[in-house]
Design an enzyme around this catalytic site. Sequence first.
Site, PDB file in Angstrom:
ATOM      1  CB  SER A 104      -0.762   0.034   1.449  1.00  8.77           C
ATOM      2  OG  SER A 104      -1.419   1.285   1.538  1.00  8.77           O
ATOM      3  CE1 TYR A 138      -4.256  -2.328   5.040  1.00  7.31           C
ATOM      4  CE2 TYR A 138      -3.112  -0.299   4.564  1.00  7.31           C
ATOM      5  CZ  TYR A 138      -3.927  -1.351   4.144  1.00  7.31           C
ATOM      6  OH  TYR A 138      -3.910  -1.430   2.828  1.00  7.31           O
TER       7      TYR A 138
HETATM    8  N1  LIG Z   1      -8.708   0.075  -0.782  1.00 12.39           N
HETATM    9  C1  LIG Z   1      -7.600   0.738  -0.612  1.00 12.39           C
HETATM   10  O1  LIG Z   1      -7.734   2.075  -0.766  1.00 12.39           O
HETATM   11  C2  LIG Z   1      -6.517   0.064  -0.568  1.00 12.39           C
HETATM   12  C3  LIG Z   1      -5.191   0.943  -0.681  1.00 12.39           C
HETATM   13  C4  LIG Z   1      -3.772   0.136  -0.802  1.00 12.39           C
HETATM   14  C5  LIG Z   1      -3.762  -1.192  -0.607  1.00 12.39           C
HETATM   15  N2  LIG Z   1      -4.964  -1.931  -0.547  1.00 12.39           N
HETATM   16  C6  LIG Z   1      -4.850  -3.246  -0.517  1.00 12.39           C
HETATM   17  O2  LIG Z   1      -5.275  -4.213  -1.442  1.00 12.39           O
HETATM   18  C7  LIG Z   1      -5.534  -5.212  -1.164  1.00 12.39           C
HETATM   19  C8  LIG Z   1      -7.281  -5.497  -1.787  1.00 12.39           C
HETATM   20  O3  LIG Z   1      -7.857  -4.460  -0.952  1.00 12.39           O
HETATM   21  P1  LIG Z   1      -9.271  -4.029  -1.650  1.00 12.39           P
HETATM   22  O4  LIG Z   1      -9.180  -2.648  -1.829  1.00 12.39           O
HETATM   23  O5  LIG Z   1      -9.445  -4.791  -2.950  1.00 12.39           O
HETATM   24  O6  LIG Z   1     -10.178  -4.265  -0.681  1.00 12.39           O
HETATM   25  P2  LIG Z   1     -11.650  -5.347  -0.569  1.00 12.39           P
HETATM   26  O7  LIG Z   1     -12.501  -4.979  -1.641  1.00 12.39           O
HETATM   27  O8  LIG Z   1     -12.083  -5.227   0.846  1.00 12.39           O
HETATM   28  O9  LIG Z   1     -10.835  -6.624  -0.664  1.00 12.39           O
HETATM   29  C9  LIG Z   1     -10.329  -7.242   0.500  1.00 12.39           C
HETATM   30  C10 LIG Z   1      -9.987  -8.871   0.061  1.00 12.39           C
HETATM   31  O10 LIG Z   1      -9.311  -9.489   1.297  1.00 12.39           O
HETATM   32  C11 LIG Z   1     -10.311 -10.448   1.826  1.00 12.39           C
HETATM   33  N3  LIG Z   1     -10.023 -10.449   3.009  1.00 12.39           N
HETATM   34  C12 LIG Z   1     -10.158  -9.411   4.128  1.00 12.39           C
HETATM   35  N4  LIG Z   1     -10.041  -9.959   5.200  1.00 12.39           N
HETATM   36  C13 LIG Z   1      -9.751 -11.285   5.229  1.00 12.39           C
HETATM   37  C14 LIG Z   1      -9.517 -12.406   6.214  1.00 12.39           C
HETATM   38  N5  LIG Z   1      -9.443 -12.265   7.193  1.00 12.39           N
HETATM   39  N6  LIG Z   1      -9.536 -13.698   5.554  1.00 12.39           N
HETATM   40  C15 LIG Z   1      -9.398 -13.956   4.153  1.00 12.39           C
HETATM   41  N7  LIG Z   1      -9.568 -13.085   3.338  1.00 12.39           N
HETATM   42  C16 LIG Z   1      -9.735 -11.780   3.889  1.00 12.39           C
HETATM   43  C17 LIG Z   1     -11.699 -10.104   1.518  1.00 12.39           C
HETATM   44  O11 LIG Z   1     -12.374 -11.150   1.248  1.00 12.39           O
HETATM   45  P3  LIG Z   1     -13.527 -11.488   2.463  1.00 12.39           P
HETATM   46  O12 LIG Z   1     -14.092 -10.039   2.953  1.00 12.39           O
HETATM   47  O13 LIG Z   1     -14.828 -12.419   1.467  1.00 12.39           O
HETATM   48  O14 LIG Z   1     -13.119 -12.447   3.447  1.00 12.39           O
HETATM   49  C18 LIG Z   1     -11.757  -9.464   0.140  1.00 12.39           C
HETATM   50  O15 LIG Z   1     -11.701 -10.489  -0.959  1.00 12.39           O
HETATM   51  C19 LIG Z   1      -5.524  -5.432   0.288  1.00 12.39           C
HETATM   52  O16 LIG Z   1      -4.354  -5.931   0.713  1.00 12.39           O
HETATM   53  C20 LIG Z   1      -5.585  -3.874   1.007  1.00 12.39           C
HETATM   54  O17 LIG Z   1      -4.633  -3.657   2.096  1.00 12.39           O
HETATM   55  C21 LIG Z   1      -6.184  -1.160  -0.402  1.00 12.39           C
END
Ligand SMILES: NC(=O)c1ccc[n+]([C@@H]2O[C@H](COP(=O)([O-])OP(=O)(O)OC[C@H]3O[C@@H](n4cnc5c(N)ncnc54)[C@H](OP(=O)(O)O)[C@@H]3O)[C@@H](O)[C@H]2O)c1
Length: 259
Positions: A137, A150
């Site tokens: 991130s 985080y």
């Molecule tokens: N959103 C942002 O602004 C942002 C920015 C920088 C980096 N990121 C990173 O990008 C990645 C994807 O995030 P996203 O933005 O696409 O968010 P998202 O739509 O909430 O996706 C997160 C995914 O991780 C899974 N997950 C979360 N907790 C989990 C657990 N305890 N066990 C198994 N699976 C789990 C969720 O599946 P379930 O809920 O079905 O378990 C979902 O498929 C993450 O690593 C996040 O830290 C996000």
Amino acid sequence: MKNVALITGATSGLGLAYAKEYAKRGYNLIITGRREDKIKANAVNLENTFNVKVKTIIVDLANEEGLDILLSGIRDDEIEVLVNNAGFGLKPFFSEVIKEDIDRIMFLQMNTVVILTQNVLKQMLVRDRGTIINISSDGAFAVMPRNVLYSSTKLFILNFTEGLYMELIDSAIRVQVVCPGFIDSDFHESAGMNVVKKKTGFMKFMDPDKIVHLAMRDLKIGRVVSLPGLDVKIIQIMKKLLPRKMFYKIIISFARKMK
Ligand SMILES: NC(=O)c1ccc[n+]([C@@H]2O[C@H](COP(=O)([O-])OP(=O)(O)OC[C@H]3O[C@@H](n4cnc5c(N)ncnc54)[C@H](OP(=O)(O)O)[C@@H]3O)[C@@H](O)[C@H]2O)c1
């Protein structure tokens, strides 16, 4: 036989975008998540759209039992691509985070990434082939109030991946860490954060498909640290040029606006 891509957290957002990307490239998939209905619906859509096979593993990866279930579920699979994507954020100030959430975020964003990577890497080394993509991130470069744990785990992922890249320099295994800024996904809602998802400007919420497109372009040219988006590049420049305390002030005032 088709190659297999394992993507953790492919229920929504970036993980689903990676699943689509690799299915489009003809890979069979193994996708994980906890929201069973959603992940199963994604699997059917991907199979029908791209004519690939999709295995789903419904599992909570924020604890040892869940990780063990995943490891047994992939024991007989030859994995060509691993995307360590599953992740979540926390809203409270560090002093208010409950112990269970401390354990869960550190397990998912460090232990699971490390153990799963080592498991898959061992078979990749035998074949001297494969790709490991770890999702970090912009928080790895700019820790914010209410984001301390985080961002610290995301910095770990950045460091871990760069080290891995160097260890594997003489192999044919490709390693990349992707550091996105804001993503238009379920992330903020899942963490109970109330954000306005701006679609324009410097701090805009990027489309997950666009992030994957930019990161895959970086992977193709061998860029180890992919910074898909203007915000993360600007953060890096600010951090380099500004006195540290001025940088903190900017970050604090930004974090206060977010809540
Ligand atoms: N959103 C942002 O602004 C942002 C920015 C920088 C980096 N990121 C990173 O990008 C990645 C994807 O995030 P996203 O933005 O696409 O968010 P998202 O739509 O909430 O996706 C997160 C995914 O991780 C899974 N997950 C979360 N907790 C989990 C657990 N305890 N066990 C198994 N699976 C789990 C969720 O599946 P379930 O809920 O079905 O378990 C979902 O498929 C993450 O690593 C996040 O830290 C996000």
